[in-house]
Design a protein around this motif. Structure first.
Motif, short mmCIF file in Angstrom:
data_model
loop_
_atom_site.label_atom_id
_atom_site.label_comp_id
_atom_site.label_asym_id
_atom_site.label_seq_id
_atom_site.Cartn_x
_atom_site.Cartn_y
_atom_site.Cartn_z
N UNK A 97 -14.95 10.85 11.42
CA UNK A 97 -14.77 12.04 10.59
C UNK A 97 -15.10 11.74 9.13
N UNK A 98 -14.76 10.57 8.68
CA UNK A 98 -15.02 10.17 7.30
C UNK A 98 -16.53 10.08 7.05
N UNK A 99 -17.25 9.49 7.98
CA UNK A 99 -18.68 9.33 7.78
C UNK A 99 -19.44 10.63 7.99
N UNK A 100 -18.89 11.54 8.79
CA UNK A 100 -19.53 12.85 9.00
C UNK A 100 -19.23 13.83 7.88
N UNK A 101 -18.22 13.54 7.09
CA UNK A 101 -17.83 14.47 6.04
C UNK A 101 -16.93 15.58 6.54
N UNK A 102 -16.36 15.43 7.72
CA UNK A 102 -15.49 16.45 8.30
C UNK A 102 -14.02 16.05 8.23
N UNK A 103 -13.69 15.19 7.29
CA UNK A 103 -12.31 14.69 7.20
C UNK A 103 -11.33 15.76 6.79
N UNK A 104 -10.06 15.43 6.86
CA UNK A 104 -9.02 16.39 6.54
C UNK A 104 -8.75 16.47 5.04
N UNK A 105 -9.44 15.69 4.24
CA UNK A 105 -9.26 15.73 2.79
C UNK A 105 -10.36 16.51 2.21
#
Length: 105
Positions: A97-105
């Motif tokens: 998610x962090x590398x995809x840019x879909x993180x919760x932040x």
């Protein structure tokens, strides 16, 4: 001495144990390889152990599984499988998610 088990019972147990050992080593190796190929700052960003800690945990578990040779049901093999599954099911999706840019932040 009569036995109710089929003649090939012991052979089946040996092959099943070997199959489980190989499967557990593959799962642990996949987790270690994935850990080693990730960026170190991503682990801090998702709030988990550092990359070095995960790599050390997974590598030690693989080595203990191989050296102690108690099979896939040995205590160190079970700990290694648990550590690998925690990494693959918890840390890996966070890094993805962090590398995809879909993180919760």
């Amino acid at each position: 001495m009569a036995s109710s088990a089929p003649i090939f019972y012991d052979d089946v147990l040996v092959y099943l144990g070997l199959l489980l050992l190989i499967l557990s080593l593959v799962v642990q190796a996949v987790a270690l390889i994935h850990c080693l190929t990730q960026r170190g700052d991503g682990f801090q960003a998702i709030g988990t152990l550092p990359k070095g800690a995960w790599a050390a945990i997974l590598a030690v578990c693989i080595v203990l599984t191989l050296l102690l040779g108690s099979g896939a049901t040995g205590i160190f093999s079970l700990i290694g499988i648990a550590a690998a599954l925690i990494y693959l099911l918890d840390v890996r999706p966070g890094l993805k998610d962090l590398s995809d840019g879909k993180g919760f932040w």
